[in-house]
Design an enzyme around this catalytic site. Structure first.
Site, PDB file in Angstrom:
ATOM      1  N   GLU A   1     -19.655 -13.107 -12.092  1.00 30.78           N
ATOM      2  CA  GLU A   1     -18.879 -12.349 -10.958  1.00 30.78           C
ATOM      3  C   GLU A   1     -17.978 -13.519 -10.072  1.00 30.78           C
ATOM      4  O   GLU A   1     -17.224 -13.049  -9.885  1.00 30.78           O
ATOM      5  CB  GLU A   1     -20.169 -12.123 -10.379  1.00 30.78           C
ATOM      6  CG  GLU A   1     -19.534 -10.395  -9.681  1.00 30.78           C
ATOM      7  CD  GLU A   1     -20.840 -10.270  -8.420  1.00 30.78           C
ATOM      8  OE1 GLU A   1     -21.159  -9.228  -9.447  1.00 30.78           O
ATOM      9  OE2 GLU A   1     -21.216 -10.560  -7.569  1.00 30.78           O
TER      10      GLU A   1
ATOM     11  N   CYS B   1     -21.927  -7.365   0.607  1.00 31.89           N
ATOM     12  CA  CYS B   1     -22.060  -6.303  -1.425  1.00 31.89           C
ATOM     13  C   CYS B   1     -21.508  -5.092  -0.832  1.00 31.89           C
ATOM     14  O   CYS B   1     -21.176  -4.137  -1.605  1.00 31.89           O
ATOM     15  CB  CYS B   1     -22.185  -7.477  -1.722  1.00 31.89           C
ATOM     16  SG  CYS B   1     -22.050  -8.891  -2.720  1.00 31.89           S
TER      17      CYS B   1
ATOM     18  N   HIS C   1     -14.085  -7.792  -8.213  1.00 26.18           N
ATOM     19  CA  HIS C   1     -14.207  -8.866  -8.996  1.00 26.18           C
ATOM     20  C   HIS C   1     -13.222  -9.128 -10.271  1.00 26.18           C
ATOM     21  O   HIS C   1     -12.493  -8.063 -10.782  1.00 26.18           O
ATOM     22  CB  HIS C   1     -15.739  -9.571  -9.139  1.00 26.18           C
ATOM     23  CG  HIS C   1     -16.495  -9.939  -8.528  1.00 26.18           C
ATOM     24  ND1 HIS C   1     -15.862 -10.833  -7.405  1.00 26.18           N
ATOM     25  CD2 HIS C   1     -17.440  -8.613  -7.529  1.00 26.18           C
ATOM     26  CE1 HIS C   1     -17.571 -10.557  -6.846  1.00 26.18           C
ATOM     27  NE2 HIS C   1     -18.279  -9.076  -6.935  1.00 26.18           N
TER      28      HIS C   1
ATOM     29  N   HIS D   1     -15.265  -3.836  -3.342  1.00 27.75           N
ATOM     30  CA  HIS D   1     -14.701  -4.925  -3.087  1.00 27.75           C
ATOM     31  C   HIS D   1     -14.620  -5.116  -4.778  1.00 27.75           C
ATOM     32  O   HIS D   1     -14.937  -4.342  -5.268  1.00 27.75           O
ATOM     33  CB  HIS D   1     -15.196  -6.119  -2.646  1.00 27.75           C
ATOM     34  CG  HIS D   1     -16.536  -6.373  -2.925  1.00 27.75           C
ATOM     35  ND1 HIS D   1     -17.451  -5.701  -2.415  1.00 27.75           N
ATOM     36  CD2 HIS D   1     -17.352  -7.737  -3.953  1.00 27.75           C
ATOM     37  CE1 HIS D   1     -19.158  -6.026  -3.633  1.00 27.75           C
ATOM     38  NE2 HIS D   1     -18.274  -6.740  -3.907  1.00 27.75           N
TER      39      HIS D   1
ATOM     40  N   ASP E   1     -12.119  -2.047 -17.344  1.00 29.31           N
ATOM     41  CA  ASP E   1     -10.639  -3.690 -17.032  1.00 29.31           C
ATOM     42  C   ASP E   1     -10.343  -1.725 -15.719  1.00 29.31           C
ATOM     43  O   ASP E   1     -10.114  -0.905 -16.163  1.00 29.31           O
ATOM     44  CB  ASP E   1      -9.665  -3.110 -17.944  1.00 29.31           C
ATOM     45  CG  ASP E   1      -9.218  -4.304 -17.754  1.00 29.31           C
ATOM     46  OD1 ASP E   1      -9.288  -5.159 -16.472  1.00 29.31           O
ATOM     47  OD2 ASP E   1      -8.417  -4.454 -17.388  1.00 29.31           O
ATOM     48  N   HIS E   2     -10.267  -2.471 -14.938  1.00 28.21           N
ATOM     49  CA  HIS E   2      -9.156  -1.888 -13.388  1.00 28.21           C
ATOM     50  C   HIS E   2      -9.697  -0.838 -13.430  1.00 28.21           C
ATOM     51  O   HIS E   2      -9.741   0.306 -12.993  1.00 28.21           O
ATOM     52  CB  HIS E   2      -7.668  -1.657 -14.087  1.00 28.21           C
ATOM     53  CG  HIS E   2      -7.007  -3.054 -13.993  1.00 28.21           C
ATOM     54  ND1 HIS E   2      -6.938  -3.569 -14.447  1.00 28.21           N
ATOM     55  CD2 HIS E   2      -5.822  -3.296 -12.910  1.00 28.21           C
ATOM     56  CE1 HIS E   2      -5.775  -4.750 -14.092  1.00 28.21           C
ATOM     57  NE2 HIS E   2      -5.353  -4.342 -13.116  1.00 28.21           N
TER      58      HIS E   2
ATOM     59  N   HIS F   1     -16.478  -2.895  -6.996  1.00 27.65           N
ATOM     60  CA  HIS F   1     -17.883  -2.016  -7.007  1.00 27.65           C
ATOM     61  C   HIS F   1     -18.014  -2.258  -5.493  1.00 27.65           C
ATOM     62  O   HIS F   1     -17.672  -2.614  -4.984  1.00 27.65           O
ATOM     63  CB  HIS F   1     -18.593  -3.270  -8.608  1.00 27.65           C
ATOM     64  CG  HIS F   1     -19.188  -4.197  -7.570  1.00 27.65           C
ATOM     65  ND1 HIS F   1     -20.591  -4.546  -7.831  1.00 27.65           N
ATOM     66  CD2 HIS F   1     -18.112  -5.808  -6.810  1.00 27.65           C
ATOM     67  CE1 HIS F   1     -20.951  -5.962  -7.655  1.00 27.65           C
ATOM     68  NE2 HIS F   1     -19.601  -6.198  -6.654  1.00 27.65           N
TER      69      HIS F   1
END
Lengths: 136, 136, 136, 136, 136, 136
Positions: free
Chosen positions: D126, D35, D43, D41, D81-82, D16
């Site tokens: 996060e 950010c 998480h 980047h 996810d991913h 994100h």
């Protein structure tokens, strides 16, 4: 006298994708699955740096862990944290940023910065369940 | 037959400061920073004791981990827990209580108590991010 | 619209002892046990600060957690980390530094620094097994 | 009879960036810092879903946690996810994917899938140090 | 003055199976799946007991966490640890030992032992991913 | 080129008891204590499988950790999870299911499934405080 190993744990957050530019999309998708998503995904990478040597008789330190922390901050975190590894790091222009390869790259960076009398090993957690160590 | 390693995790809470009595205040402050505070600070130390050997064919144990736990309790925790390492432990009257030196002291204590056929290694976490291992 | 709670985890290392100056040594020893050691012991305190409010529609933040982290650093960690709570903090000259009282003191410090539209709660881990929360 | 809360922990990895499309680059950089990296980047998000209700007298379950796990898998993980949250999720086309907003989106998705007799709360990590809860 | 919550974490290891004696084998198998195995399976249960009240002005304790730990040891751990919950605990002769029901049973045991001015809540982890809280 | 180690963490829940069938009840009780309970107790076993080798130059993987996870699922978890080790696993009909012996059994199972160019080591946590590694 026996050597002592000291460890410093750090972390960084980064985006990446797994892809082999020499392969076509079908093969990349078949080998790397959802890790091949062209829009990237990301991780909270946990990094543990192990340095082995003889404690200095005056300080009792193998290496001051604050110094080691600063070394990691300046040479690794400042470069990797909140970055897209595939796009922004030259080391991954030709190299797939698997956990194995990221650990090798971090080892090579830190090896040059450490006294040659000290041994070095890098452990990298991509997730809590998947992690790697170099050199084994 | 291959050896098996068994591990027992224990913990203790202690106060300490880092200081080299042969140095003046300025040098101690410059090398040890806030760890040199003359009023002490403290940690929840996590201790992992690794014992390596052949499992006993009758019990399946390298060493009964309850026995190992009791050995650590009687010889290490009873001596280190809720103590000021600099003031109350003779081992640190001449030796700076860095994580490295605390691990060596604990190793020396336990080595004498264990069967010589068993190998011993001590890992000590000063914080979650700073830890050491002896012998490396 | 419902409120969202945001949490920031920090830590500090400190020495302390439990003691009631109005009691004699025997009573202090009987009530506080090994925590009464006059030479102090210490902990890695883990601090979790919870702030509750409505997310700002422009940023999506209740409070920027980096800002909250800096607030904790400047007002709490710089004061508590690597300190002897009994000797060096005025707040514990008349107050026993139990986990309960440390949490109340930290709450009072941070409450004054936060916008009154935000709710605040403090959780403090003295060890992994013993922790407190204020206000309940 | 009192209600019981049951919790299920899951995780997903995503990329994100934080950005407000109504602002210029300078303001976005100043508010969101690293950010805001346009290359993203990522998480390892840890998700804890809390469901509160009366245990069924025949099963002893508030809700079968395997059923709850499957519900989260099908409605949240399969979608998050991913993934790149900014590019691939319609919910974040107009909404900044802060931890606060991700938690609200996940809550809204799951709320529709759960029996209205059950209360729902979502906690999202996060990182280990930054997490949120909705509704507070 | 506001109340403070204090928490004590303990653990026990036990065997159990999920089964409703009023149902036939097919229905039990269909509802409880592999948790219905007639030969039992087991868990490392993590137990967190939360006690809420006003700190005693003389000690600074809501309740001495060592006292609370001993109370849990004597009344819960001595009864649950290394036991088969279905066979050896009278509380589960008529009640299915789900995490929900185990938490309720532990609450009822401890409620009778605690001063009525103190509030009590029990959190029980069956695994790291599945846990419950009573009362909610 | 140096080898890289990769690790995959999995878990299973099982019941067991420690007992030597060649001994009488008194000796078993004296050696194994509460772990000898004839009605069994149980654990959440955490399993970490370490595989060491050279990364494939095309993928950057020593072994795809998803492939390794599936291998563990099919050959270990499907056999151990939610089982009574003493009653249901042939490997423990003549062998006491201590953590040491469970690790050896899991190693032997996985060793046959892995390319002989790869080194294998198994770590097994019976509890957070008691764990073993094979081969040492």
């Amino acid at each position: 006298m026996n050597k002592v190993a000291v460890y410093r744990k750090e972390h960084f957050n980064a985006a990446h994708r797994l892809n082999n530019a020499a392969w076509d999309e079908v093969r990349n998708g078949s080998v790397f699955g959802k890790c091949n998503n062209p829009n990237f995904h990301g991780h909270n990478y946990e990094l543990i740096v192990k340095v082995t040597g003889l404690p200095d008789p005056e300080t009792g330190f193998v290496i001051d862990l604050k110094v080691l922390g600063d070394l990691i901050e300046e040479n690794v975190l400042s470069k990797f944290d909140h970055r897209n590894l595939n796009i922004e790091l030259e080391e991954f222009q030709q190299t797939n940023p698997t956990a194995e390869n990221i650990a090798i790259v971090i080892y090579e960076i830190l090896r040059k910065k450490l006294d040659s009398a000290l041994d070095l090993q890098v452990r990298l957690y991509e997730t809590e369940r998947n992690f790697v160590e170099y050199p084994a």
